[in-house]
Design a protein around this motif. Sequence first.
Motif, PDB file in Angstrom:
ATOM      1  N   ARG A 202       0.718  -0.907   0.200  1.00 44.36           N
ATOM      2  CA  ARG A 202      -0.454  -0.264   0.039  1.00 44.36           C
ATOM      3  C   ARG A 202       1.212   1.098  -0.078  1.00 44.36           C
ATOM      4  O   ARG A 202       1.805   0.982   0.384  1.00 44.36           O
ATOM      5  N   ASN A 203       0.025   2.206  -0.723  1.00 46.74           N
ATOM      6  CA  ASN A 203       0.980   4.221  -0.012  1.00 46.74           C
ATOM      7  C   ASN A 203       2.132   3.473  -1.115  1.00 46.74           C
ATOM      8  O   ASN A 203       2.873   4.089  -0.732  1.00 46.74           O
ATOM      9  N   LEU A 204       1.783   3.461  -2.362  1.00 48.99           N
ATOM     10  CA  LEU A 204       2.878   3.250  -3.596  1.00 48.99           C
ATOM     11  C   LEU A 204       2.510   4.936  -4.220  1.00 48.99           C
ATOM     12  O   LEU A 204       1.263   5.041  -4.521  1.00 48.99           O
ATOM     13  N   LYS A 205       3.425   4.733  -4.888  1.00 50.91           N
ATOM     14  CA  LYS A 205       3.026   6.323  -5.571  1.00 50.91           C
ATOM     15  C   LYS A 205       2.550   5.944  -6.765  1.00 50.91           C
ATOM     16  O   LYS A 205       2.982   4.556  -7.425  1.00 50.91           O
ATOM     17  N   THR A 206       1.542   6.918  -7.331  1.00 51.07           N
ATOM     18  CA  THR A 206       1.501   6.505  -9.127  1.00 51.07           C
ATOM     19  C   THR A 206       2.039   5.902  -9.890  1.00 51.07           C
ATOM     20  O   THR A 206       3.076   7.588 -10.147  1.00 51.07           O
ATOM     21  N   TYR A 207       2.164   5.695 -10.797  1.00 56.17           N
ATOM     22  CA  TYR A 207       3.356   5.800 -12.393  1.00 56.17           C
ATOM     23  C   TYR A 207       4.658   5.963 -12.164  1.00 56.17           C
ATOM     24  O   TYR A 207       4.864   6.166 -12.638  1.00 56.17           O
ATOM     25  N   THR A 208       5.094   4.754 -11.068  1.00 56.96           N
ATOM     26  CA  THR A 208       6.205   4.919 -10.508  1.00 56.96           C
ATOM     27  C   THR A 208       6.595   3.258 -10.428  1.00 56.96           C
ATOM     28  O   THR A 208       5.996   2.408 -10.256  1.00 56.96           O
TER      29      THR A 208
ATOM     30  N   LYS B 276       0.472   1.473 -11.837  1.00 59.47           N
ATOM     31  CA  LYS B 276      -0.338   2.541 -12.104  1.00 59.47           C
ATOM     32  C   LYS B 276      -1.309   3.525 -11.592  1.00 59.47           C
ATOM     33  O   LYS B 276      -1.218   3.757 -10.440  1.00 59.47           O
ATOM     34  N   GLY B 277      -2.216   4.304 -12.065  1.00 56.67           N
ATOM     35  CA  GLY B 277      -3.318   5.239 -11.030  1.00 56.67           C
ATOM     36  C   GLY B 277      -4.279   4.468 -10.153  1.00 56.67           C
ATOM     37  O   GLY B 277      -4.220   2.980  -9.898  1.00 56.67           O
ATOM     38  N   GLY B 278      -3.641   5.382  -8.925  1.00 54.69           N
ATOM     39  CA  GLY B 278      -3.881   4.206  -7.516  1.00 54.69           C
ATOM     40  C   GLY B 278      -3.014   3.491  -6.825  1.00 54.69           C
ATOM     41  O   GLY B 278      -3.763   3.006  -5.819  1.00 54.69           O
ATOM     42  N   GLY B 279      -2.088   3.806  -7.910  1.00 55.49           N
ATOM     43  CA  GLY B 279      -0.554   2.972  -7.011  1.00 55.49           C
ATOM     44  C   GLY B 279      -0.316   1.507  -6.778  1.00 55.49           C
ATOM     45  O   GLY B 279      -0.388   0.966  -6.159  1.00 55.49           O
ATOM     46  N   THR B 280      -1.134   0.458  -8.006  1.00 60.28           N
ATOM     47  CA  THR B 280      -1.866  -0.644  -7.642  1.00 60.28           C
ATOM     48  C   THR B 280      -0.758  -1.279  -8.724  1.00 60.28           C
ATOM     49  O   THR B 280      -0.365  -0.015  -9.784  1.00 60.28           O
ATOM     50  N   PHE B 281      -0.537  -2.989  -8.872  1.00 56.94           N
ATOM     51  CA  PHE B 281       0.845  -2.457 -10.452  1.00 56.94           C
ATOM     52  C   PHE B 281       0.142  -2.885 -11.239  1.00 56.94           C
ATOM     53  O   PHE B 281      -0.813  -3.590 -11.532  1.00 56.94           O
TER      54      PHE B 281
END
Length: 77
Positions: free
Chosen positions: A39-45, A71-76
């Motif tokens: 959780r709490n990952l940066k988007t598009y990173t 991608k958007g929302g911090g999901t892979f």
Amino acid sequence: MITLYRPSSVFRYVIVYKDASGMSGEMQEITKQQTRLLRNLKTYTKYIISVYAENKRGEKGASAVTEATTKGGGTFI
């Protein structure tokens, strides 16, 4: 989501991950479950993720390393 294989000798898994650009520090999660949502990952990173198992004596198994981009929302992706 990361899915892990759990042989009977595994006490816990250690997941270490960091932003591939090196702009932020390393983060670590410890789990006994085979599946873990980061959780709490940066988007598009892009992240570099390393996972290894430990037994009850603290002995570490070989580390598995992969790269994934959120991608958007911090999901892979």
